[in-house]
Scaffold this motif. Structure first.
Motif, PDB file in Angstrom:
ATOM      1  N   TRP A 161      71.425  30.385  63.812  1.00  0.00           N
ATOM      2  CA  TRP A 161      71.707  30.878  62.452  1.00  0.00           C
ATOM      3  C   TRP A 161      73.155  30.589  62.052  1.00  0.00           C
ATOM      4  O   TRP A 161      73.421  30.083  60.961  1.00  0.00           O
ATOM      5  CB  TRP A 161      71.426  32.394  62.355  1.00  0.00           C
ATOM      6  CG  TRP A 161      71.718  32.893  60.968  1.00  0.00           C
ATOM      7  CD1 TRP A 161      70.901  32.846  59.877  1.00  0.00           C
ATOM      8  CD2 TRP A 161      72.964  33.438  60.510  1.00  0.00           C
ATOM      9  NE1 TRP A 161      71.549  33.333  58.776  1.00  0.00           N
ATOM     10  CE2 TRP A 161      72.816  33.708  59.127  1.00  0.00           C
ATOM     11  CE3 TRP A 161      74.190  33.728  61.123  1.00  0.00           C
ATOM     12  CZ2 TRP A 161      73.839  34.266  58.350  1.00  0.00           C
ATOM     13  CZ3 TRP A 161      75.220  34.276  60.354  1.00  0.00           C
ATOM     14  CH2 TRP A 161      75.034  34.540  58.983  1.00  0.00           C
TER      15      TRP A 161
ATOM     16  N   HIS B 256      78.745  31.434  55.938  1.00  0.00           N
ATOM     17  CA  HIS B 256      78.500  32.879  55.867  1.00  0.00           C
ATOM     18  C   HIS B 256      79.796  33.705  55.883  1.00  0.00           C
ATOM     19  O   HIS B 256      80.825  33.255  56.382  1.00  0.00           O
ATOM     20  CB  HIS B 256      77.589  33.317  57.020  1.00  0.00           C
ATOM     21  CG  HIS B 256      78.198  33.135  58.378  1.00  0.00           C
ATOM     22  ND1 HIS B 256      77.931  32.062  59.178  1.00  0.00           N
ATOM     23  CD2 HIS B 256      79.077  33.908  59.075  1.00  0.00           C
ATOM     24  CE1 HIS B 256      78.615  32.172  60.304  1.00  0.00           C
ATOM     25  NE2 HIS B 256      79.311  33.283  60.265  1.00  0.00           N
TER      26      HIS B 256
ATOM     27  N   GLU C 286      77.976  39.176  56.545  1.00  0.00           N
ATOM     28  CA  GLU C 286      76.655  38.579  56.825  1.00  0.00           C
ATOM     29  C   GLU C 286      76.494  38.321  58.325  1.00  0.00           C
ATOM     30  O   GLU C 286      75.422  38.510  58.886  1.00  0.00           O
ATOM     31  CB  GLU C 286      76.503  37.259  56.056  1.00  0.00           C
ATOM     32  CG  GLU C 286      76.266  37.472  54.566  1.00  0.00           C
ATOM     33  CD  GLU C 286      76.413  36.170  53.754  1.00  0.00           C
ATOM     34  OE1 GLU C 286      75.740  36.063  52.724  1.00  0.00           O
ATOM     35  OE2 GLU C 286      77.218  35.290  54.145  1.00  0.00           O
TER      36      GLU C 286
ATOM     37  N   VAL D 175      73.376  39.833  60.334  1.00  0.00           N
ATOM     38  CA  VAL D 175      72.366  38.985  60.982  1.00  0.00           C
ATOM     39  C   VAL D 175      72.373  39.224  62.493  1.00  0.00           C
ATOM     40  O   VAL D 175      71.321  39.283  63.127  1.00  0.00           O
ATOM     41  CB  VAL D 175      72.600  37.494  60.635  1.00  0.00           C
ATOM     42  CG1 VAL D 175      71.720  36.604  61.503  1.00  0.00           C
ATOM     43  CG2 VAL D 175      72.316  37.244  59.168  1.00  0.00           C
TER      44      VAL D 175
ATOM     45  N   LYS E 250      70.443  42.314  63.170  1.00  0.00           N
ATOM     46  CA  LYS E 250      69.017  42.091  62.946  1.00  0.00           C
ATOM     47  C   LYS E 250      68.385  41.369  64.146  1.00  0.00           C
ATOM     48  O   LYS E 250      67.331  41.763  64.643  1.00  0.00           O
ATOM     49  CB  LYS E 250      68.837  41.255  61.664  1.00  0.00           C
ATOM     50  CG  LYS E 250      67.399  41.098  61.229  1.00  0.00           C
ATOM     51  CD  LYS E 250      67.321  40.293  59.924  1.00  0.00           C
ATOM     52  CE  LYS E 250      66.050  39.496  59.850  1.00  0.00           C
ATOM     53  NZ  LYS E 250      66.051  38.236  60.626  1.00  0.00           N
TER      54      LYS E 250
END
Ligand SMILES: [Zn+2]
Length: 574
Positions: A446, A453, A457, A461, A464
């Motif tokens: 990612w 980013h 963020e 992420v 997550k």
């Protein structure tokens, strides 16, 4: 073949014996000569390959020593300067010559006459390096090499105070095994609070590296750094899709076992909720495992253990000990982590680690010991380039040794009960490491697919992905401030991007070899030695094959191997 740990420094046939790399002008004449030398026969090409190899080995060993000395003493600015000097003043001037030499080799009409079987992976690497080389990336790569080391400088300074005494974070971690739950929570919070002190500095460092890495990839004509890095790492035999598949397989086939392990732990400790400071703990009345107390003792016991596996393995460590190629104990001012650094000219590598007396340290020692055996076994190969093996097989060497050695861990423990607990912990780790591998790998995909980013963020992420691979049995309530930045404790993200899925691929190979060992120890060790002695002269699937393994990380294969580990784990507690 007869293997011997009576390793000899490669005799120099091109550079003078007394030659040392002081600066670029002392080194340049050799590169000039090598790039100008006519290659007008197969014999001339052969001699030229040997001379190039010799220079590569000398340069590589010099750079390694600079890095070893710096990581052993991060507070010594002279050592840091010496490393930086190499990266900023020597490496950048050497790279265009390396490219020239690579081109000279592939352009030579005599290259076709080399044994194509023997030289297949070597020439494939050379062509890959030519494809990726860009003049514009030289200064960026120099800066990145220096910057990445800042992680060790920052982390090496971290310490906490427990009961009025100062501990490095590695040393403090042993309190997380204490039966006193209050002490465990206190130390867990201290360690994490200490990490947070440097969170902005580490975030900025990472952003700076990310920007440069992305630029390097763009300069080389890639869409993103992930794709560039896969090429640079020579991942010829798997792609990003295989990595995604691996992440999903971990969720499907490993997470249920992780949940079971944590449920058992909760029950054993008699707790209603399992908190992160409980996972390493022992129930009241049970003393934590203390397999050794000093670095000296650790190496002595490991040599005994290796001797029982195969005398050659013990000889290798003994030799390193005699040569002063071990720095094992944790102390303030030492960079974090552990590594085995191959020394291309001397042959006997160097092991660096931060031991504090825990079982984890035994695992690290035998892991790095496995890498060391690999260095010894491949040292006999003719060219330096033949010894550059893929990282996936390198980790098979080390992770198999973690499992093989378990059968000889009596040396570390006084009684059968402790030995069983140690094996249980080790097998639990074999399983619980998979979710962390998937987390780190997925996060990097990612990161580099989305280089623009923001820091918010990045944290979101990360959490997550972390949630996807965190067992619901573990209660992280009220600890969000620690979780947002917990990626910062992973050295690889800073120093060796995308080097992580290897551990997953290799763990599967290691479990496969351990299965073999359970059936026929001699044959398994034979396969192990056989594969490692090939160095990098075969493709990754061929190296796996040489070890009697299949190169496969499909969900079905993962599921099968996990079943085997679970059986072994159940057998221990039966
Ligand atoms: Zn390793």
């Amino acid at each position: 073949m007869n293997y011997s740990a009576a390793i000899k420094k490669l005799p120099r046939k091109y550079l003078p014996e007394s030659f040392e790399i002081l600066d670029w002008p002392t080194l340049e004449p050799y590169f000039k000569e090598l790039s100008a030398r006519p290659l007008d026969s197969t014999q001339a090409l052969h001699k030229w390959l040997l001379d190039v190899s010799e220079v590569e080995a000398v340069v590589s060993e010099d750079a390694c020593w600079r890095q070893i000395r710096m990581t052993c003493d991060t507070e010594n600015t002279q050592l840091e300067e010496s490393f930086n000097f190499f990266m900023m003043e020597i490496q950048p001037k050497l790279q265009p010559y390396s490219d020239l030499l690579n081109r000279k080799l592939v352009d030579s009409p005599f290259t076709k006459e080399l044994d194509q079987d023997k030289f297949f992976t070597y020439l494939r690497n050379v062509r890959k390096n030519i494809d990726l080389f860009r003049e514009a990336n030289i200064p960026l790569q120099a800066e990145m090499s220096v910057e990445a080391q800042q992680f060790g400088m920052i982390a090496g300074k971290m310490s906490v105070e427990v009961n009025g005494r100062e501990y490095t974070l590695q040393q403090a971690a042993k309190f997380l095994e204490d039966p006193d739950r209050g002490l465990r929570e206190e130390v867990y919070r201290k360690i994490n609070d200490r990490r947070l002190v440097d969170k902005n500095e580490l975030n900025d460092l990472f952003t700076s590296l990310l920007v440069k890495r992305n630029q390097v990839a763009v300069n080389a004509g890639f869409n993103n750094y992930r794709d560039f890095r896969f090429a640079e790492l020579g991942r010829f035999d798997y792609d990003k899709e295989a990595c995604y598949q691996f992440h999903e397989a971990v969720k499907l086939h490993v997470m249920p076992l992780v949940n079971q392990i944590y449920e058992m732990k909760k029950k054993k400790l008699g707790l209603d909720t399992l908190r992160p400071w409980d996972v390493e703990a022992e129930p009241a009345g049970v003393q934590p495992l203390r397999p050794f107390s000093t670095g000296e003792e650790l190496v002595k016991k490991t040599i005994t253990c290796f001797n029982e596996l195969r005398p050659f393995f013990g000889d290798c460590l003994q030799k390193m000990k005699e040569m002063g190629h071990l720095d094992l104990e944790s102390r303030k001012g030492k960079a974090p982590g552990g590594y085995n650094c191959p020394l291309a000219e001397s042959g006997a590598p160097f092991i660096f680690m931060n031991a504090a007396g825990q079982l984890d340290d035994v695992t690290t020692m035998v892991h790095e010991g496995g890498h060391a055996i690999h260095s010894f076994l491949s040292h006999e190969l003719e060219l330096n380039g033949f010894k550059e093996y893929p990282t996936e097989i390198a980790e098979v060497a080390s992770m198999s040794m973690e499992l093989f050695s378990m059968n000889h861990w009596q040396v570390f423990f006084d009684n059968a009960d402790e030995l069983t607990r140690a094996k249980e912990q080790q097998l639990e780790r074999v399983i619980t490491i998979f979710p962390w591998i998937a987390t780190i790998d997925k996060f990097q995909h990612w990161i580099y697919e989305n280089p623009q980013h923001t820091e918010e963020e990045r944290a979101a992420v990360w959490v997550k992905i972390l949630d996807e691979f965190t067992s619901p049995v573990l209660d992280f309530g009220g600890l969000d401030q620690y979780r947002d930045y917990s990626w910062q404790r992973q050295l690889h993200l800073f120093e060796v991007p995308f080097y992580y899925i290897e551990y997953g691929i290799a763990q599967l190979g290691a479990i496969g070899l351990w299965q073999q060992y359970k059936q026929d120890p001699d044959k398994a060790i034979g396969n192990y030695v056989n594969a490692l002695s090939l160095g990098g002269t075969r493709t990754l699937p061929e190296l796996f094959q040489a070890a009697g393994l299949v190169f496969d990380f499909s969900p079905a294969h993962i599921s099968g191997l996990m079943g085997f580990v679970k059986e072994e784990l159940d057998a221990l507690s039966a």
